[in-house]
Enzyme design. Structure first.
Site: not given
Length: 244
Positions: A13, A36, A167, A171
């Site tokens: 989005n 979402r 984070y 990954k």
């Protein structure tokens, strides 16, 4: 069954995800905009359609089993198969000053939430979409990763990177999963790779970074449209392979 290529982009989005959807759409793909937030999802679909992209909204929360199952059923009804899956949805988790996540003070709930989206969300979504992907002639899966997941770069004293104790390892985990999927898919027509978009100026980075979302989307688009016989189980950025 339609000959139009079908793609699903999660987290599409806004930002890089939106530009991946736009780029695939410009190549003639019919694109599912996974997101979402209903209002943002429909706004993105309308914007893509206004630009000439054959886009449709896919309600999708990658952390929710039922949402992912429902998304797969929706694509089944609307398209019957999936040619490309781009696992772009991701979260950074709460950051401290200077975009730092201190491992010595890491909230385990932050770590769990990051892993649930960035790792478990990818497994959840990929496995739910596999029956649709297997119906395609040349299925492609792209996991949007980050160079902070590169252990080689994280341990290089000449490369400056922030400490991101939730984070960055998420990954690295995603990269390792990409390799495991590639090994499982060996001998099939499914190619799966990880893509590093670089430091892109989006709301994810507080709009800090030298690269545009369009530039950040380029590698994922290339990997989603690889020819048969292309690479699999690798990690790429604009300039080539990223070291693990």
């Amino acid at each position: 069954m339609s000959e139009t290529m079908i793609a699903l982009v999660t987290g599409a989005n806004k930002g890089i995800g939106y530009e991946i959807a736009a780029g695939l759409g410009s190549l003639g793909y019919r694109v599912g905009v996974g997101a979402r937030d209903a209002a943002r999802r429909e706004t993105a679909v309308e914007k893509l359609r206004a630009a000439g992209v054959d886009a449709f909204g896919v309600p999708l929360d990658v952390t929710d089993d039922q949402s992912v199952t429902d998304a797969a059923e929706l694509i089944e009804r609307l398209a019957g198969r999936l040619d490309a899956l781009v696992n772009n949805a991701g979260v950074s988790g709460e950051m401290g000053p200077g975009w730092v996540q201190d491992p010595t003070a890491l909230d385990l709930e932050v770590l769990r939430s990051v892993l649930d989206t960035n790792v478990m969300g990818v497994v959840r979504t990929t496995n739910a979409m596999l029956p649709l992907l297997r119906r395609a002639a040349s299925p492609r899966i792209v996991n949007v990763s980050s160079s902070v997941g590169s252990l080689a770069r994280q341990t290089d004293p000449d490369i400056e990177m922030p400490i991101m104790a939730a984070y960055a390892p998420s990954k690295s985990f995603l990269n390792a999963l990409t390799v495991q999927y590639a090994r499982q898919f060996a001998g099939t027509n499914i190619l799966i790779n990880a893509a590093c978009p670089g430091l892109v100026a989006t709301d994810f980075t507080g709009f800090q970074g030298p690269r545009t979302p369009e530039q950040g989307a380029a590698t994922a688009i290339r990997l989603a449209t690889l020819p048969d016989g292309g690479p699999t189980g690798s990690f790429f950025e604009d300039d080539g392979v990223v070291p693990w």
